[in-house]
Design an enzyme around this catalytic site. Structure first.
Site, PDB file in Angstrom:
ATOM      1  N   CYS A  40       0.820  -1.208   0.000  1.00  7.62           N
ATOM      2  CA  CYS A  40       0.000   0.000   0.000  1.00  7.62           C
ATOM      3  C   CYS A  40       0.858   1.263   0.000  1.00  7.62           C
ATOM      4  O   CYS A  40       0.663   2.159  -0.814  1.00  7.62           O
ATOM      5  CB  CYS A  40      -0.939  -0.009   1.206  1.00  7.62           C
ATOM      6  SG  CYS A  40      -1.856   1.520   1.381  1.00  7.62           S
ATOM      7  N   CYS A  45      -1.355   1.623  -3.220  1.00  6.86           N
ATOM      8  CA  CYS A  45      -2.367   2.674  -3.043  1.00  6.86           C
ATOM      9  C   CYS A  45      -1.811   4.097  -2.981  1.00  6.86           C
ATOM     10  O   CYS A  45      -2.293   4.986  -3.681  1.00  6.86           O
ATOM     11  CB  CYS A  45      -3.146   2.447  -1.737  1.00  6.86           C
ATOM     12  SG  CYS A  45      -3.497   0.737  -1.369  1.00  6.86           S
ATOM     13  N   LYS A  48       0.285   5.299  -6.087  1.00  7.41           N
ATOM     14  CA  LYS A  48      -0.686   5.266  -7.195  1.00  7.41           C
ATOM     15  C   LYS A  48      -1.627   6.460  -7.119  1.00  7.41           C
ATOM     16  O   LYS A  48      -1.839   7.163  -8.091  1.00  7.41           O
ATOM     17  CB  LYS A  48      -1.452   3.937  -7.137  1.00  7.41           C
ATOM     18  CG  LYS A  48      -2.504   3.684  -8.187  1.00  7.41           C
ATOM     19  CD  LYS A  48      -3.869   4.248  -7.896  1.00  7.41           C
ATOM     20  CE  LYS A  48      -4.513   3.906  -6.600  1.00  7.41           C
ATOM     21  NZ  LYS A  48      -5.095   2.599  -6.487  1.00  7.41           N
ATOM     22  N   TYR A 174      -8.515  -3.717 -11.795  1.00 12.67           N
ATOM     23  CA  TYR A 174      -8.199  -2.483 -11.065  1.00 12.67           C
ATOM     24  C   TYR A 174      -6.903  -1.840 -11.577  1.00 12.67           C
ATOM     25  O   TYR A 174      -6.873  -0.667 -11.934  1.00 12.67           O
ATOM     26  CB  TYR A 174      -7.942  -2.811  -9.597  1.00 12.67           C
ATOM     27  CG  TYR A 174      -9.112  -3.012  -8.691  1.00 12.67           C
ATOM     28  CD1 TYR A 174      -9.525  -2.009  -7.833  1.00 12.67           C
ATOM     29  CD2 TYR A 174      -9.767  -4.235  -8.621  1.00 12.67           C
ATOM     30  CE1 TYR A 174     -10.565  -2.200  -6.940  1.00 12.67           C
ATOM     31  CE2 TYR A 174     -10.812  -4.436  -7.744  1.00 12.67           C
ATOM     32  CZ  TYR A 174     -11.212  -3.410  -6.889  1.00 12.67           C
ATOM     33  OH  TYR A 174     -12.233  -3.612  -6.014  1.00 12.67           O
ATOM     34  N   GLU A 178      -6.523   1.591 -13.745  1.00 15.92           N
ATOM     35  CA  GLU A 178      -5.989   2.772 -13.055  1.00 15.92           C
ATOM     36  C   GLU A 178      -4.711   3.250 -13.740  1.00 15.92           C
ATOM     37  O   GLU A 178      -4.526   4.444 -13.986  1.00 15.92           O
ATOM     38  CB  GLU A 178      -5.713   2.439 -11.584  1.00 15.92           C
ATOM     39  CG  GLU A 178      -6.998   2.269 -10.771  1.00 15.92           C
ATOM     40  CD  GLU A 178      -6.746   1.966  -9.302  1.00 15.92           C
ATOM     41  OE1 GLU A 178      -5.613   1.588  -8.949  1.00 15.92           O
ATOM     42  OE2 GLU A 178      -7.700   2.098  -8.505  1.00 15.92           O
ATOM     43  N   HIS A 432     -27.562  20.788  -1.979  1.00 20.36           N
ATOM     44  CA  HIS A 432     -27.574  21.312  -3.341  1.00 20.36           C
ATOM     45  C   HIS A 432     -26.611  22.487  -3.489  1.00 20.36           C
ATOM     46  O   HIS A 432     -26.519  23.304  -2.579  1.00 20.36           O
ATOM     47  CB  HIS A 432     -29.008  21.768  -3.657  1.00 20.36           C
ATOM     48  CG  HIS A 432     -29.173  22.261  -5.051  1.00 20.36           C
ATOM     49  ND1 HIS A 432     -29.210  21.424  -6.140  1.00 20.36           N
ATOM     50  CD2 HIS A 432     -29.302  23.524  -5.531  1.00 20.36           C
ATOM     51  CE1 HIS A 432     -29.369  22.149  -7.238  1.00 20.36           C
ATOM     52  NE2 HIS A 432     -29.417  23.420  -6.889  1.00 20.36           N
ATOM     53  N   GLU A 437     -26.388  14.502  -4.399  1.00 24.29           N
ATOM     54  CA  GLU A 437     -27.796  14.750  -4.046  1.00 24.29           C
ATOM     55  C   GLU A 437     -28.729  13.880  -4.890  1.00 24.29           C
ATOM     56  O   GLU A 437     -29.854  13.580  -4.474  1.00 24.29           O
ATOM     57  CB  GLU A 437     -28.163  16.229  -4.191  1.00 24.29           C
ATOM     58  CG  GLU A 437     -28.168  16.744  -5.609  1.00 24.29           C
ATOM     59  CD  GLU A 437     -28.548  18.224  -5.707  1.00 24.29           C
ATOM     60  OE1 GLU A 437     -29.584  18.607  -5.142  1.00 24.29           O
ATOM     61  OE2 GLU A 437     -27.807  18.989  -6.355  1.00 24.29           O
TER      62      GLU A 437
HETATM   63  P1  NDP Z   1      -7.676  -8.062 -11.125  1.00 18.57           P
HETATM   64  O1  NDP Z   1      -8.029  -9.415 -10.663  1.00 18.57           O
HETATM   65  O2  NDP Z   1      -8.530  -6.896 -10.736  1.00 18.57           O
HETATM   66  O3  NDP Z   1      -7.622  -8.060 -12.720  1.00 18.57           O
HETATM   67  C1  NDP Z   1      -6.825  -8.974 -13.416  1.00 18.57           C
HETATM   68  C2  NDP Z   1      -7.020  -8.731 -14.895  1.00 18.57           C
HETATM   69  O4  NDP Z   1      -6.081  -9.541 -15.615  1.00 18.57           O
HETATM   70  C3  NDP Z   1      -8.410  -9.123 -15.389  1.00 18.57           C
HETATM   71  O5  NDP Z   1      -8.828  -8.197 -16.348  1.00 18.57           O
HETATM   72  C4  NDP Z   1      -8.175 -10.496 -16.024  1.00 18.57           C
HETATM   73  O6  NDP Z   1      -9.033 -10.780 -17.094  1.00 18.57           O
HETATM   74  C5  NDP Z   1      -6.763 -10.337 -16.563  1.00 18.57           C
HETATM   75  N1  NDP Z   1      -6.064 -11.601 -16.716  1.00 18.57           N
HETATM   76  C6  NDP Z   1      -5.793 -12.505 -15.740  1.00 18.57           C
HETATM   77  N2  NDP Z   1      -5.106 -13.540 -16.246  1.00 18.57           N
HETATM   78  C7  NDP Z   1      -4.949 -13.282 -17.567  1.00 18.57           C
HETATM   79  C8  NDP Z   1      -4.349 -13.993 -18.631  1.00 18.57           C
HETATM   80  N3  NDP Z   1      -3.758 -15.164 -18.424  1.00 18.57           N
HETATM   81  N4  NDP Z   1      -4.386 -13.455 -19.866  1.00 18.57           N
HETATM   82  C9  NDP Z   1      -5.002 -12.261 -20.072  1.00 18.57           C
HETATM   83  N5  NDP Z   1      -5.577 -11.537 -19.101  1.00 18.57           N
HETATM   84  C10 NDP Z   1      -5.557 -12.053 -17.867  1.00 18.57           C
HETATM   85  O7  NDP Z   1      -6.171  -7.869 -10.707  1.00 18.57           O
HETATM   86  P2  NDP Z   1      -5.242  -6.579 -10.563  1.00 18.57           P
HETATM   87  O8  NDP Z   1      -3.876  -7.087 -10.802  1.00 18.57           O
HETATM   88  O9  NDP Z   1      -5.753  -5.451 -11.379  1.00 18.57           O
HETATM   89  O10 NDP Z   1      -5.432  -6.203  -9.038  1.00 18.57           O
HETATM   90  C11 NDP Z   1      -5.213  -7.162  -7.991  1.00 18.57           C
HETATM   91  C12 NDP Z   1      -6.000  -6.818  -6.779  1.00 18.57           C
HETATM   92  O11 NDP Z   1      -5.433  -5.701  -6.141  1.00 18.57           O
HETATM   93  C13 NDP Z   1      -7.451  -6.410  -7.042  1.00 18.57           C
HETATM   94  O12 NDP Z   1      -8.303  -7.518  -7.114  1.00 18.57           O
HETATM   95  C14 NDP Z   1      -7.770  -5.529  -5.890  1.00 18.57           C
HETATM   96  O13 NDP Z   1      -8.249  -6.318  -4.828  1.00 18.57           O
HETATM   97  C15 NDP Z   1      -6.431  -4.934  -5.507  1.00 18.57           C
HETATM   98  N6  NDP Z   1      -6.334  -3.521  -5.937  1.00 18.57           N
HETATM   99  C16 NDP Z   1      -7.199  -2.602  -5.446  1.00 18.57           C
HETATM  100  C17 NDP Z   1      -7.145  -1.302  -5.840  1.00 18.57           C
HETATM  101  C18 NDP Z   1      -8.123  -0.315  -5.302  1.00 18.57           C
HETATM  102  O14 NDP Z   1      -8.717  -0.590  -4.260  1.00 18.57           O
HETATM  103  N7  NDP Z   1      -8.341   0.831  -5.942  1.00 18.57           N
HETATM  104  C19 NDP Z   1      -6.154  -0.829  -6.803  1.00 18.57           C
HETATM  105  C20 NDP Z   1      -5.296  -1.873  -7.277  1.00 18.57           C
HETATM  106  C21 NDP Z   1      -5.392  -3.164  -6.845  1.00 18.57           C
HETATM  107  P3  NDP Z   1     -10.515 -11.346 -16.881  1.00 18.57           P
HETATM  108  O15 NDP Z   1     -11.352 -10.203 -16.407  1.00 18.57           O
HETATM  109  O16 NDP Z   1     -10.877 -11.826 -18.232  1.00 18.57           O
HETATM  110  O17 NDP Z   1     -10.377 -12.447 -15.872  1.00 18.57           O
END
Ligand code: NDP
Length: 443
Positions: A40, A45, A48, A174, A178, A432, A437
């Site tokens: 984080c 976080c 970022k 995510y 982002e 407002h 709202e």
């Molecule tokens: P996510 O699980 O959110 O997303 C992973 C992405 O990678 C998905 O789009 C998935 O596709 C794709 N993917 C996975 N495997 C493959 C593959 N073999 N080939 C192609 N695409 C693939 O993971 P992140 O890494 O973005 O984030 C991890 C975690 O970190 C989040 O779940 C969240 O909990 C946390 N986080 C939170 C944030 C916040 O609170 N603002 C910010 C950043 C991270 P598909 O959808 O098709 O499965």
């Protein structure tokens, strides 16, 4: 025993647990092989969000003239932004180290490895403990394709001296979304590649569509239905090959999920059950070995900082102050800091219909361009959405895409958690003029 509690990993969960346990009078030590602060603070976080703030100026400058300001040819010194973010991270790292000192928690630098169920080895030192907490978090996961080691993962972005001019981002979650917005906002040419047909799968479809529209307006080139097969160098360029298609950019970033960071822990020496993705725990954060616990991303329940902190504190209270609170993993508000921002608490429309049936759910929504965007006459439109359980009038989902969505949904989460009905929302006087709202005025 040397200590009452030995914590492995000084990230959000480990820091929270160790300080809370020390406050209850326990003798505590914390082991960290990297920098104190964890994902984080050091590579997640915090840096970022600072980059998000930095990247938003592009749109602000573009709108400034409609408010009478002259903002010709604004320029972002990206190296300076990255350097300033790093110094803020360094400052926070120092604050966390001092906070441990003040709490009387001993910081042991090095990587911890189990010697047996009560002993952890750090370098040559053996530390024995009544209770052990594993809070080592996760790491970005690279794809299993040729050339994956050439590409970046999210950690790499934060150590750059400057940004590339162009990037291909793999993933639609995510981190991918982002980073796509941050980098586009900072002038990088961004192509984002998804294997599926949408970004932010798992969120309410209407919301992810609204973010998608906004990201495309921002200039992110979204490509769907492409499965990465190879990453390879092509001169100074890095190519992502997806079947027949070859996408060239300066860098390929893999944002394809995170994995528990279990390497080197030697969990088997303590008899801790695990698979390669996670350590299993019960509702009191206990592993199969009752005095060994785990919190946060290493347990792969919900990968969010406040969850790890809450789990850590609940554990310390239970071990050293007679607490018995079970962390509530339902109704966790979450935000994606894209442009536009998305935030959400409770059930999506799709989840609610699965649970209550199509007829058992009522949807209220407002989609509009906010007053803030009226003079520039540009920028993404907001979406506010309430998902109601028809039988009880209860708000089971509250969602938003738009400015300050995270701030707004954080407060709405209190009402949703208390079981507020649509009638409760309607009874609340509007503030407002504001965006939120609409939550209390929508028909
Ligand atoms: P996510 O699980 O959110 O997303 C992973 C992405 O990678 C998905 O789009 C998935 O596709 C794709 N993917 C996975 N495997 C493959 C593959 N073999 N080939 C192609 N695409 C693939 O993971 P992140 O890494 O973005 O984030 C991890 C975690 O970190 C989040 O779940 C969240 O909990 C946390 N986080 C939170 C944030 C916040 O609170 N603002 C910010 C950043 C991270 P598909 O959808 O098709 O499965």
């Amino acid at each position: 025993m040397d200590v009452d509690l030995l914590v492995i990993g000084a990230g959000s969960g480990g820091l929270a647990a160790s300080k809370r346990a020390a406050k209850h009078g326990a003798k505590v030590a914390i082991v960290e092989g990297d920098r104190v602060g964890g994902t984080c603070v050091i590579r997640g976080c915090v840096p970022k969000k600072l980059l998000v703030y930095g990247s938003e100026y592009r749109e602000l400058f573009a709108e400034a003239e409609s408010f009478g300001w002259s903002a010709k040819d604004p320029f972002c010194n990206r190296a300076k932004l990255l350097e300033n973010v790093r110094s803020e991270v360094n400052r926070l790292n120092g604050i966390h180290i001092k906070a441990l000192e003040r709490a009387g928690v001993e910081l042991i630098s090095g990587w911890g490895s189990f010697a047996d169920a009560h002993t952890v080895k750090v370098g040559e030192r053996l530390i024995t403990a009544h209770h052990i907490l594993i809070a080592v978090g996760g790491r970005p996961q690279r794809l299993s394709i040729p050339g994956a080691e050439l590409g970046w993962v999210s950690d790499d972005l934060f150590v750059q001296e400057d940004l590339p001019d162009s990037i291909t981002i793999i993933g639609g979650g995510y981190i991918a979304c982002e980073f796509a917005c941050i980098l586009r906002g900072l002038g990088v040419s961004v192509t984002q590649v998804m294997r599926g047909d949408r970004i932010l799968r798992g969120f309410d479809r209407e919301l992810s569509d609204a973010v998608q529209e906004g990201m495309q307006e921002l200039g992110v080139n979204l490509r769907f239905g492409l499965q990465p097969t190879t990453i390879e160098m092509n001169g100074a360029q890095m190519d992502l090959i997806c079947g027949e298609e070859r996408l060239s950019a300066d860098v390929v970033l893999q944002a394809t999920g995170r994995q528990a960071f279990l390497q080197g822990l030697n969990l088997d020496a303590a008899g801790i059950e695990h698979n390669q993705h996670r350590i299993g725990v019960d509702e009191h954060q206990r592993t199969n070995i009752p005095h060994i616990h785990a919190v946060g991303d290493v347990t792969e329940r919900v990968n969010l900082t406040p969850v790890a902190i809450d789990e850590g504190r609940a554990l310390a209270d239970a071990l050293f102050a007679g607490g018995s609170r079970v962390v509530d993993h339902d109704l966790i508000a979450t935000a994606v800091f894209t442009q536009p921002e998305l935030a959400s608490v409770g059930l999506s429309e799709e989840q609610a219909k699965d649970r209550f049936g199509d007829e058992g759910v009522r949807i209220h929504r407002a989609r509009f361009r906010s007053l803030r965007q009226s003079l520039p006459a540009r920028g993404p439109r907001c979406l506010l959405k309430l998902v109601i359980e028809q039988a009880t009038d209860r708000v089971v989902g509250c969602h938003m895409v738009g400015s300050h969505a995270g701030e707004i949904i954080q407060m709405a989460a209190i009402a949703v958690g208390m079981g507020a009905t649509k009638a409760d929302f309607d009874r609340t006087m509007a503030l407002h003029p504001s965006i939120s709202e609409e939550f209390v005025t929508m028909a």
